[in-house]
Design an enzyme around this catalytic site. Structure first.
Site, PDB file in Angstrom:
ATOM      1  N   LEU A   1       0.821  -1.210   0.000  1.00 26.95           N
ATOM      2  CA  LEU A   1       0.000   0.000   0.000  1.00 26.95           C
ATOM      3  C   LEU A   1       0.856   1.262   0.000  1.00 26.95           C
ATOM      4  CD1 LEU A   1      -2.774  -0.970   2.596  1.00 26.95           C
ATOM      5  CD2 LEU A   1      -2.766  -1.302   0.108  1.00 26.95           C
TER       6      LEU A   1
ATOM      7  N   TYR B   1      -3.130  -7.294  16.997  1.00 28.59           N
ATOM      8  CA  TYR B   1      -3.266  -6.500  15.779  1.00 28.59           C
ATOM      9  C   TYR B   1      -4.492  -5.592  15.859  1.00 28.59           C
ATOM     10  CZ  TYR B   1      -3.407  -5.436  10.772  1.00 28.59           C
ATOM     11  OH  TYR B   1      -3.421  -4.796   9.564  1.00 28.59           O
TER      12      TYR B   1
ATOM     13  N   LYS C   1      -4.578  -1.440  15.812  1.00 31.97           N
ATOM     14  CA  LYS C   1      -5.309  -0.687  14.799  1.00 31.97           C
ATOM     15  C   LYS C   1      -6.495   0.064  15.401  1.00 31.97           C
ATOM     16  CE  LYS C   1      -2.654  -1.801  11.362  1.00 31.97           C
ATOM     17  NZ  LYS C   1      -1.809  -0.773  10.694  1.00 31.97           N
TER      18      LYS C   1
ATOM     19  N   PHE D   1      -6.208  -6.365   0.788  1.00 28.67           N
ATOM     20  CA  PHE D   1      -5.707  -5.858  -0.483  1.00 28.67           C
ATOM     21  C   PHE D   1      -4.742  -6.852  -1.121  1.00 28.67           C
ATOM     22  CE2 PHE D   1      -7.833  -2.157   0.736  1.00 28.67           C
ATOM     23  CZ  PHE D   1      -7.850  -1.266  -0.333  1.00 28.67           C
TER      24      PHE D   1
END
Length: 256
Positions: free
Chosen positions: A17, A162, A166, A195
């Site tokens: 990204l 995680y 986030k 993604f």
């Protein structure tokens, strides 16, 4: 804010990204400093864009390393207008494993250190540089874009660390935007779904298809360029501030 001749820092900018964002920014006339640990990949981007890209080997969780990267950016380009935080790690581990053994605290702390503390570290130092910019007609001096994840809202089994990291990125979006409003610095967060980064391209179809099935529309993984284009939109739309945007095709992650 106009990206033409603006200076952007992109962490994790050597791949995935981050690299897609670098490419979108360059296409619009920006100059870019890539902060990454992968020297070979970062240097390849520099070589392909002489005079418009620099690479700094930066550990975002380390204060001195990040400060050195910001100083290198200022030395090369004279300012910092945009900072995009894409650097992160995704180590998984259940709170208790199959043998009822607790997740090592160091494993949890490392994810928090890189994903949350690292994001804040870069943001605060970039904001300090942005505060010295001459404001534009709309009073804008800079833009910070942080990267969360749909895991901040739909954390799966094994994602406690995680998701916490986030979720912290989402949680600091509004207060950071409020802190920096007096300086004309906007803060927004993108929460990507899954993604098609190099890491995901390397997994089997058996693993990919159940994940794609969770996406509502279109039925595919995200294209990294779509993330980069959203970063462009956030920079260029001065009225977009203090917001977390899910970029995920409507995915809602199942427990596993």
């Amino acid at each position: 804010m106009n990206l033409n001749n603006a200076v952007a820092i992109v962490t994790g900018g050597a791949s995935g990204l981050g690299l897609a964002t670098v490419e979108e920014f360059l296409a619009r006339g920006a100059k870019v400093a890539i902060f990454d640990m992968n020297e070979a990949a970062g240097q390849a981007v520099v070589d392909a864009n002489p005079g418009r890209v620099i690479f700094a080997k930066v550990n975002v969780a380390d204060e001195q390393s990040t400060q050195a990267g910001v100083e290198a950016t200022l030395a090369a380009f004279g300012a910092v207008h945009v900072a995009v935080n894409c650097a992160g790690i995704g180590t998984a581990g259940k709170t208790l494993d199959r043998d009822s053994k607790a997740l090592p605290l160091d494993s949890f702390a490392k994810v928090i250190q890189v994903n949350l503390i690292g994001t804040f570290n870069v943001a605060r130092l970039a904001a300090q540089a942005m505060a010295n910019n001459t404001p534009d007609a709309d009073g804008q001096r800079g833009v910070i874009i942080n990267t969360a994840s749909v895991a901040a809202f739909d954390g799966q089994t094994g994602q406690a660390a995680y998701s916490a990291s986030k979720g912290g990125v989402v949680g600091m979006t509004l207060p950071m935007a409020r802190d920096l409003s007096r300086y004309g610095v906007r803060v927004n967060t993108i929460a990507p779904g899954i993604f098609d980064t190099p890491m995901m391209k390397g997994v089997s179809e058996e693993y990919r298809q159940p994940l794609i099935a969770m996406v509502q529309n279109p039925k595919r993984f995200g294209d990294p360029a779509e993330y980069g284009r959203l970063c462009v939109t956030i920079v260029e739309n001065n009225y977009l501030n203090a917001e977390t945007i899910r970029l995920d095709g409507g995915i809602r992650m199942q427990a596993k």
